[in-house]
Write a protein that holds these residues in place. Structure first.
Motif, PDB file in Angstrom:
ATOM      1  N   LEU A 193     -56.524 -29.083  -6.606  1.00  0.00           N
ATOM      2  CA  LEU A 193     -56.805 -29.585  -5.270  1.00  0.00           C
ATOM      3  C   LEU A 193     -56.021 -30.866  -5.050  1.00  0.00           C
ATOM      4  CD1 LEU A 193     -59.464 -27.917  -6.049  1.00  0.00           C
ATOM      5  CD2 LEU A 193     -60.602 -29.332  -4.334  1.00  0.00           C
ATOM      6  N   GLN A 194     -55.322 -30.933  -3.947  1.00  0.00           N
ATOM      7  CA  GLN A 194     -54.655 -32.168  -3.564  1.00  0.00           C
ATOM      8  C   GLN A 194     -55.291 -32.673  -2.273  1.00  0.00           C
ATOM      9  OE1 GLN A 194     -50.367 -32.359  -3.850  1.00  0.00           O
ATOM     10  NE2 GLN A 194     -50.258 -33.789  -2.107  1.00  0.00           N
ATOM     11  N   LEU A 195     -56.083 -33.719  -2.384  1.00  0.00           N
ATOM     12  CA  LEU A 195     -56.775 -34.323  -1.259  1.00  0.00           C
ATOM     13  C   LEU A 195     -55.925 -35.478  -0.755  1.00  0.00           C
ATOM     14  CD1 LEU A 195     -60.173 -34.307  -3.073  1.00  0.00           C
ATOM     15  CD2 LEU A 195     -59.785 -33.076  -0.956  1.00  0.00           C
ATOM     16  N   ASP A 196     -55.325 -35.306   0.424  1.00  0.00           N
ATOM     17  CA  ASP A 196     -54.307 -36.241   0.916  1.00  0.00           C
ATOM     18  C   ASP A 196     -53.237 -36.376  -0.158  1.00  0.00           C
ATOM     19  OD1 ASP A 196     -55.467 -36.547   3.423  1.00  0.00           O
ATOM     20  OD2 ASP A 196     -56.779 -38.149   2.743  1.00  0.00           O
ATOM     21  N   GLU A 197     -53.086 -37.512  -0.795  1.00  0.00           N
ATOM     22  CA  GLU A 197     -52.003 -37.689  -1.781  1.00  0.00           C
ATOM     23  C   GLU A 197     -52.502 -37.636  -3.220  1.00  0.00           C
ATOM     24  OE1 GLU A 197     -48.998 -37.648  -0.613  1.00  0.00           O
ATOM     25  OE2 GLU A 197     -49.836 -37.643   1.410  1.00  0.00           O
ATOM     26  N   VAL A 198     -53.789 -37.363  -3.431  1.00  0.00           N
ATOM     27  CA  VAL A 198     -54.369 -37.407  -4.778  1.00  0.00           C
ATOM     28  C   VAL A 198     -54.651 -35.989  -5.256  1.00  0.00           C
ATOM     29  CG1 VAL A 198     -56.246 -38.288  -6.208  1.00  0.00           C
ATOM     30  CG2 VAL A 198     -55.411 -39.644  -4.274  1.00  0.00           C
ATOM     31  N   ALA A 199     -54.086 -35.618  -6.414  1.00  0.00           N
ATOM     32  CA  ALA A 199     -54.242 -34.274  -6.970  1.00  0.00           C
ATOM     33  C   ALA A 199     -55.311 -34.259  -8.061  1.00  0.00           C
ATOM     34  CB  ALA A 199     -52.927 -33.774  -7.527  1.00  0.00           C
ATOM     35  N   CYS A 208     -65.859 -25.197  -0.942  1.00  0.00           N
ATOM     36  CA  CYS A 208     -66.160 -25.007   0.468  1.00  0.00           C
ATOM     37  C   CYS A 208     -65.503 -26.141   1.255  1.00  0.00           C
ATOM     38  CB  CYS A 208     -67.666 -24.995   0.707  1.00  0.00           C
ATOM     39  SG  CYS A 208     -68.089 -24.756   2.454  1.00  0.00           S
ATOM     40  N   VAL A 209     -64.598 -25.765   2.141  1.00  0.00           N
ATOM     41  CA  VAL A 209     -63.956 -26.718   3.037  1.00  0.00           C
ATOM     42  C   VAL A 209     -64.644 -26.574   4.379  1.00  0.00           C
ATOM     43  CG1 VAL A 209     -61.769 -27.529   3.981  1.00  0.00           C
ATOM     44  CG2 VAL A 209     -61.796 -26.301   1.793  1.00  0.00           C
ATOM     45  N   VAL A 231     -62.482 -35.766  10.153  1.00  0.00           N
ATOM     46  CA  VAL A 231     -62.523 -35.770   8.685  1.00  0.00           C
ATOM     47  C   VAL A 231     -62.693 -34.354   8.162  1.00  0.00           C
ATOM     48  CG1 VAL A 231     -63.803 -36.555   6.649  1.00  0.00           C
ATOM     49  CG2 VAL A 231     -63.430 -38.117   8.555  1.00  0.00           C
ATOM     50  N   LEU A 232     -61.981 -34.046   7.106  1.00  0.00           N
ATOM     51  CA  LEU A 232     -62.083 -32.778   6.391  1.00  0.00           C
ATOM     52  C   LEU A 232     -63.061 -32.972   5.236  1.00  0.00           C
ATOM     53  CD1 LEU A 232     -60.569 -29.971   6.377  1.00  0.00           C
ATOM     54  CD2 LEU A 232     -59.089 -30.967   4.641  1.00  0.00           C
ATOM     55  N   ASN A 233     -64.114 -32.174   5.186  1.00  0.00           N
ATOM     56  CA  ASN A 233     -65.114 -32.274   4.129  1.00  0.00           C
ATOM     57  C   ASN A 233     -64.902 -31.162   3.109  1.00  0.00           C
ATOM     58  OD1 ASN A 233     -67.195 -34.407   5.220  1.00  0.00           O
ATOM     59  ND2 ASN A 233     -66.623 -33.119   6.955  1.00  0.00           N
ATOM     60  N   VAL A 234     -64.926 -31.520   1.842  1.00  0.00           N
ATOM     61  CA  VAL A 234     -64.690 -30.556   0.770  1.00  0.00           C
ATOM     62  C   VAL A 234     -65.820 -30.674  -0.246  1.00  0.00           C
ATOM     63  CG1 VAL A 234     -63.073 -29.727  -0.975  1.00  0.00           C
ATOM     64  CG2 VAL A 234     -62.204 -30.885   1.074  1.00  0.00           C
ATOM     65  N   SER A 235     -66.527 -29.577  -0.478  1.00  0.00           N
ATOM     66  CA  SER A 235     -67.580 -29.537  -1.487  1.00  0.00           C
ATOM     67  C   SER A 235     -67.144 -28.599  -2.598  1.00  0.00           C
ATOM     68  CB  SER A 235     -68.895 -29.049  -0.876  1.00  0.00           C
ATOM     69  OG  SER A 235     -69.349 -29.939   0.126  1.00  0.00           O
ATOM     70  N   THR A 236     -67.278 -29.055  -3.835  1.00  0.00           N
ATOM     71  CA  THR A 236     -66.890 -28.240  -4.980  1.00  0.00           C
ATOM     72  C   THR A 236     -68.064 -28.133  -5.950  1.00  0.00           C
ATOM     73  OG1 THR A 236     -66.033 -30.124  -6.261  1.00  0.00           O
ATOM     74  CG2 THR A 236     -64.497 -28.999  -4.788  1.00  0.00           C
ATOM     75  N   VAL A 237     -68.158 -26.994  -6.623  1.00  0.00           N
ATOM     76  CA  VAL A 237     -69.111 -26.818  -7.713  1.00  0.00           C
ATOM     77  C   VAL A 237     -68.294 -26.589  -8.972  1.00  0.00           C
ATOM     78  CG1 VAL A 237     -70.961 -25.401  -8.669  1.00  0.00           C
ATOM     79  CG2 VAL A 237     -70.915 -25.918  -6.224  1.00  0.00           C
ATOM     80  N   GLY A 238     -68.429 -27.501  -9.920  1.00  0.00           N
ATOM     81  CA  GLY A 238     -67.634 -27.441 -11.145  1.00  0.00           C
ATOM     82  C   GLY A 238     -68.228 -26.513 -12.184  1.00  0.00           C
ATOM     83  N   ARG A 239     -68.034 -26.859 -13.456  1.00  0.00           N
ATOM     84  CA  ARG A 239     -68.555 -26.017 -14.536  1.00  0.00           C
ATOM     85  C   ARG A 239     -70.072 -25.906 -14.440  1.00  0.00           C
ATOM     86  NH1 ARG A 239     -65.609 -24.221 -18.584  1.00  0.00           N
ATOM     87  NH2 ARG A 239     -63.488 -25.001 -18.892  1.00  0.00           N
ATOM     88  N   SER A 264     -69.945 -31.657  -6.059  1.00  0.00           N
ATOM     89  CA  SER A 264     -69.308 -32.901  -5.653  1.00  0.00           C
ATOM     90  C   SER A 264     -68.828 -32.790  -4.219  1.00  0.00           C
ATOM     91  CB  SER A 264     -68.109 -33.229  -6.563  1.00  0.00           C
ATOM     92  OG  SER A 264     -68.520 -33.345  -7.907  1.00  0.00           O
ATOM     93  N   ALA A 265     -68.825 -33.907  -3.515  1.00  0.00           N
ATOM     94  CA  ALA A 265     -68.364 -33.959  -2.125  1.00  0.00           C
ATOM     95  C   ALA A 265     -67.156 -34.877  -2.022  1.00  0.00           C
ATOM     96  CB  ALA A 265     -69.484 -34.451  -1.213  1.00  0.00           C
ATOM     97  N   HIS A 266     -66.166 -34.449  -1.237  1.00  0.00           N
ATOM     98  CA  HIS A 266     -64.933 -35.210  -1.047  1.00  0.00           C
ATOM     99  C   HIS A 266     -64.595 -35.214   0.443  1.00  0.00           C
ATOM    100  CE1 HIS A 266     -64.346 -34.301  -5.400  1.00  0.00           C
ATOM    101  NE2 HIS A 266     -64.768 -33.102  -5.030  1.00  0.00           N
ATOM    102  N   GLN A 267     -63.771 -36.165   0.843  1.00  0.00           N
ATOM    103  CA  GLN A 267     -63.288 -36.220   2.214  1.00  0.00           C
ATOM    104  C   GLN A 267     -61.788 -36.479   2.223  1.00  0.00           C
ATOM    105  OE1 GLN A 267     -65.722 -39.186   4.263  1.00  0.00           O
ATOM    106  NE2 GLN A 267     -66.947 -37.541   5.167  1.00  0.00           N
ATOM    107  N   ALA A 268     -61.113 -35.929   3.226  1.00  0.00           N
ATOM    108  CA  ALA A 268     -59.669 -36.113   3.373  1.00  0.00           C
ATOM    109  C   ALA A 268     -59.296 -35.729   4.797  1.00  0.00           C
ATOM    110  CB  ALA A 268     -58.914 -35.256   2.356  1.00  0.00           C
ATOM    111  N   THR A 269     -58.024 -35.808   5.115  1.00  0.00           N
ATOM    112  CA  THR A 269     -57.520 -35.268   6.379  1.00  0.00           C
ATOM    113  C   THR A 269     -56.614 -34.065   6.133  1.00  0.00           C
ATOM    114  OG1 THR A 269     -55.676 -36.836   6.359  1.00  0.00           O
ATOM    115  CG2 THR A 269     -57.661 -37.482   7.575  1.00  0.00           C
ATOM    116  N   ARG A 270     -56.044 -33.997   4.917  1.00  0.00           N
ATOM    117  CA  ARG A 270     -55.213 -32.860   4.521  1.00  0.00           C
ATOM    118  C   ARG A 270     -55.626 -32.404   3.138  1.00  0.00           C
ATOM    119  NH1 ARG A 270     -50.017 -32.382   7.132  1.00  0.00           N
ATOM    120  NH2 ARG A 270     -49.743 -33.957   8.759  1.00  0.00           N
ATOM    121  N   LEU A 271     -55.503 -31.111   2.902  1.00  0.00           N
ATOM    122  CA  LEU A 271     -55.893 -30.535   1.621  1.00  0.00           C
ATOM    123  C   LEU A 271     -54.926 -29.437   1.253  1.00  0.00           C
ATOM    124  CD1 LEU A 271     -58.037 -30.009  -0.670  1.00  0.00           C
ATOM    125  CD2 LEU A 271     -59.166 -28.460   0.943  1.00  0.00           C
ATOM    126  N   ARG A 272     -54.570 -29.392  -0.019  1.00  0.00           N
ATOM    127  CA  ARG A 272     -53.757 -28.293  -0.557  1.00  0.00           C
ATOM    128  C   ARG A 272     -54.480 -27.752  -1.789  1.00  0.00           C
ATOM    129  NH1 ARG A 272     -47.368 -29.060  -1.126  1.00  0.00           N
ATOM    130  NH2 ARG A 272     -47.739 -29.250   1.115  1.00  0.00           N
TER     131      ARG A 272
END
Length: 330
Positions: A193-199, A208-209, A231-239, A264-272
């Protein structure tokens, strides 16, 4: 004298065949005192319906109304995003998460009255909401579309995919059966996942985006998320174990998902996102990439598919009959 409006109506034949909020489109115009030309493409074939809708849109319409669930809302958003054409929604689906997050009426009769109030006015009042612009790149395939509410990747998308094969099972019970059927093959996948400039390279069960705070028919995944915050909201479920992923859905529904540490919950404007080829992707409850169930990833190399997601502030104008922040008249 104001000119007669042209209104394009999209119906989901499985959510009240041929009806718009309990009345036919002609009754909607005649009995409600709305002076408008009502255009209703054939809802029986979705591809034909959308092709005709695009032609009518090119000729010029004053509003697009949709009746159905989140999938039909997404169809409307894909027509009107970044245009001057406002969108009205009459919810008639099992989820209605976009409507819930946008603070519009959840019942069809109330939504119909909401739209009638707006359409009787000399000018339409609208409120600006965000939409997600998505590009999927896979070997030999590039696809581009708009997402109204949420993009689901991984285990929850697989549950949705299995539930679609269980039409003989009523209502939300099919999702429970889909969950049970998906558990034996459950495992996390390595994705980037690349959230804005952070991979981030993560082992995840699902991603879930989301544009709003609700998914899955009212599950409050992130009630701080708003449709109009840019804002782009990103929720992830890890191991997580099979037991943990089984508990995930009821915990989220009860608003107790903070008890599940891998979420975990994250926020960004762009996601890859780079995902394995065998991982399903759903957008607003509809399949975008759905390999045959049980298909292995072939390789855990995360570069097989790439999703690019960007939030576009104010991409859609929703018809609104109340005075709300950021309104504009048309």
């Amino acid at each position: 004298m104001p000119r007669r409006r042209r209104i394009l109506v999209l119906l989901n034949p499985h959510a009240g065949r041929g009806a718009l909020g309990g009345v036919t489109p002609q009754q909607f115009s005649d009995d409600a005192g709305i002076d408008a030309e009502i255009i209703v493409p054939d809802p029986d074939d979705h591809a034909v319906q959308m092709a005709q809708a695009r032609r009518e849109l090119a000729e010029g319409v004053d509003a697009v109304l949709v009746r159905g669930g989140d999938g039909m809302v997404a169809a409307g958003v894909n027509l009107v995003a970044q245009t001057e054409v406002p969108l009205g929604v009459i919810p008639a689906g099992t989820g209605n998460d976009f409507v819930r997050a946008a603070r519009l009426p959840l019942s069809s009769p109330a939504a119909l009255q909401h739209l009638l109030t707006a359409l009787r006015a000399p000018e339409l009042t609208t409120v600006a909401v965000d939409a997600l612009h998505v590009i999927l790149r896979a070997p030999g395939v590039t696809r581009e579309w708009w997402v109204a509410n949420s993009l689901n990747i991984g285990f929850d998308a697989e549950v949705n995919q299995r539930a679609e094969t269980l039409r003989h099972i009523p209502g939300s019970l099919r999702y429970l059966v889909g969950l049970v059927q998906s558990l034996p093959r459950f495992h996390t996948r390595r994705m980037r996942l690349q959230l804005d400039e952070v991979a981030h390279d993560l082992d995840v069960a699902l991603i879930c985006v989301h544009n709003g705070g609700y998914i899955g028919g009212g599950i409050p995944l992130n009630t701080q998320a708003k449709h109009d915050d840019g804002v782009l909201n990103v929720s992830t479920v890890g191991r997580v174990s099979r037991t943990g992923v089984t508990l995930l859905f009821p915990l989220v529904y009860l608003g107790a998902h903070r008890l599940l540490r891998p979420l975990s919950a994250h926020q960004a404007t762009r996601l890859r996102i780079h995902i394995p080829a065998g991982v399903p992707v759903y957008a607003d409850g509809e399949a975008v990439h759905a390999p045959p169930l049980g298909t292995p990833s072939a390789t855990e190399d995360a570069g097989n598919h790439e999703l690019q997601v960007q939030v576009v502030p104010g991409a859609v104008r929703l018809i609104h009959s109340e005075t709300v922040r950021h309104t504009q008249t048309w």
